[in-house]
Scaffold this motif. Structure first.
Motif, PDB file in Angstrom:
ATOM      1  N   GLU A 284      -4.513   1.479  -3.422  1.00  0.00           N
ATOM      2  CA  GLU A 284      -4.714   2.817  -2.878  1.00  0.00           C
ATOM      3  C   GLU A 284      -4.870   2.738  -1.364  1.00  0.00           C
ATOM      4  N   LEU A 285      -4.310   3.718  -0.697  1.00  0.00           N
ATOM      5  CA  LEU A 285      -4.458   3.875   0.744  1.00  0.00           C
ATOM      6  C   LEU A 285      -5.179   5.192   0.979  1.00  0.00           C
ATOM      7  N   ASN A 286      -6.202   5.154   1.795  1.00  0.00           N
ATOM      8  CA  ASN A 286      -6.912   6.372   2.174  1.00  0.00           C
ATOM      9  C   ASN A 286      -6.705   6.563   3.664  1.00  0.00           C
TER      10      ASN A 286
ATOM     11  N   VAL B 165      -6.666   7.951  12.398  1.00  0.00           N
ATOM     12  CA  VAL B 165      -6.095   6.978  11.483  1.00  0.00           C
ATOM     13  C   VAL B 165      -6.824   5.629  11.505  1.00  0.00           C
ATOM     14  N   ALA B 166      -7.524   5.314  12.572  1.00  0.00           N
ATOM     15  CA  ALA B 166      -8.218   4.024  12.671  1.00  0.00           C
ATOM     16  C   ALA B 166      -9.282   3.862  11.585  1.00  0.00           C
ATOM     17  N   GLY B 167      -9.755   4.938  10.987  1.00  0.00           N
ATOM     18  CA  GLY B 167     -10.745   4.867   9.923  1.00  0.00           C
ATOM     19  C   GLY B 167     -10.148   4.710   8.534  1.00  0.00           C
ATOM     20  N   SER B 168      -8.846   4.570   8.451  1.00  0.00           N
ATOM     21  CA  SER B 168      -8.151   4.462   7.164  1.00  0.00           C
ATOM     22  C   SER B 168      -8.504   3.163   6.453  1.00  0.00           C
TER      23      SER B 168
ATOM     24  N   LEU C 118      -8.463  -0.937  10.909  1.00  0.00           N
ATOM     25  CA  LEU C 118      -7.080  -0.754  11.350  1.00  0.00           C
ATOM     26  C   LEU C 118      -7.111  -0.539  12.846  1.00  0.00           C
ATOM     27  N   GLU C 119      -6.269  -1.266  13.570  1.00  0.00           N
ATOM     28  CA  GLU C 119      -6.236  -1.073  15.019  1.00  0.00           C
ATOM     29  C   GLU C 119      -4.818  -1.216  15.547  1.00  0.00           C
ATOM     30  N   GLN C 120      -4.617  -0.560  16.667  1.00  0.00           N
ATOM     31  CA  GLN C 120      -3.337  -0.656  17.363  1.00  0.00           C
ATOM     32  C   GLN C 120      -3.558  -1.475  18.622  1.00  0.00           C
ATOM     33  N   THR C 121      -2.755  -2.524  18.748  1.00  0.00           N
ATOM     34  CA  THR C 121      -2.848  -3.404  19.908  1.00  0.00           C
ATOM     35  C   THR C 121      -1.454  -3.580  20.479  1.00  0.00           C
ATOM     36  N   GLY C 122      -1.258  -3.154  21.714  1.00  0.00           N
ATOM     37  CA  GLY C 122       0.039  -3.328  22.364  1.00  0.00           C
ATOM     38  C   GLY C 122       1.185  -2.709  21.596  1.00  0.00           C
ATOM     39  N   GLY C 123       0.966  -1.572  20.967  1.00  0.00           N
ATOM     40  CA  GLY C 123       2.028  -0.894  20.233  1.00  0.00           C
ATOM     41  C   GLY C 123       2.226  -1.395  18.813  1.00  0.00           C
TER      42      GLY C 123
ATOM     43  N   VAL D 141      -2.809  -8.025   8.368  1.00  0.00           N
ATOM     44  CA  VAL D 141      -1.451  -7.630   7.999  1.00  0.00           C
ATOM     45  C   VAL D 141      -0.876  -6.821   9.157  1.00  0.00           C
ATOM     46  N   THR D 142       0.207  -7.296   9.728  1.00  0.00           N
ATOM     47  CA  THR D 142       0.880  -6.594  10.818  1.00  0.00           C
ATOM     48  C   THR D 142       1.898  -5.640  10.216  1.00  0.00           C
TER      49      THR D 142
END
Length: 175
Positions: A49-51, A56-59, A102-107, A126-127
């Motif tokens: 399951e994905l919540n 979105v960083a709190g997913s 979940l984080e975004q780093t350099g796109g 997981v990228t």
């Protein structure tokens, strides 16, 4: 939508998405025979399951993989991997993943989590390569690397590859 090195990640609408096990899969590649021979295989995803939250960083994400479903195209090898030397699937039928962030780093989006194999837990990142939304269906692809020694699976050092390069192909439907 965010561009990554491999493709684009489209942020889905907030909500719960259930993994479609029949359309999703986990493949891997590793080496054997002192690193000279490639081995490819798959595992079946049992459920997950994905919540998705806003922001979105709190997913979060969870997944359960059927450990006994390993398929390398070699029945003898698969029996050995299911045995106590490796996955001990009679005692540990599931491999699980639960995200921790979940984080975004350099796109690039990276899903941090905990992988549990044979009763041993450790970190796994997981990228995300791609994610697209078609109506209420989310399709995503990601990759990671697992060090089997970190999970206490050290049988046949040298003969069996230490690292497994994983590719996750995921289809999930909004609940």
């Amino acid at each position: 939508m965010t561009n990554t090195e491999a493709g684009a990640v489209e942020i889905p609408a907030a909500g719960t998405y259930r993994i479609d096990a029949a359309q999703s899969g986990l493949s891997f590649k590793t080496k054997h025979f002192f690193g000279l021979g490639p081995v490819r295989g798959t595992f079946r995803i049992r459920e997950g399951e994905l919540n998705v939250t806003d922001p979105v960083a709190g997913s979060t994400a969870t997944a359960t993989i059927d450990a006994a479903s390993i398929d390398t195209g070699n029945a003898g090898r698969d029996r050995t991997v299911r045995s106590g030397q490796y996955l001990e699937t009679d005692q540990h039928p599931d491999i699980t993943f639960a995200s921790t962030g979940l984080e975004q780093t350099g796109g690039t989006w990276v899903l941090h989590g905990t992988l549990t194999v044979r009763g041993t837990s450790g970190p796994l990142d997981v990228t995300l390569e791609t994610a697209t939304v078609e109506g209420t269906t989310l399709r995503a692809r990601g990759h990671s690397r697992v060090d089997r020694y970190a999970f206490g699976i050290t049988a046949m050092k040298g003969m069996t590859g230490r690292y497994l390069d994983l590719v996750l192909d995921l289809v999930a439907d909004r609940a």
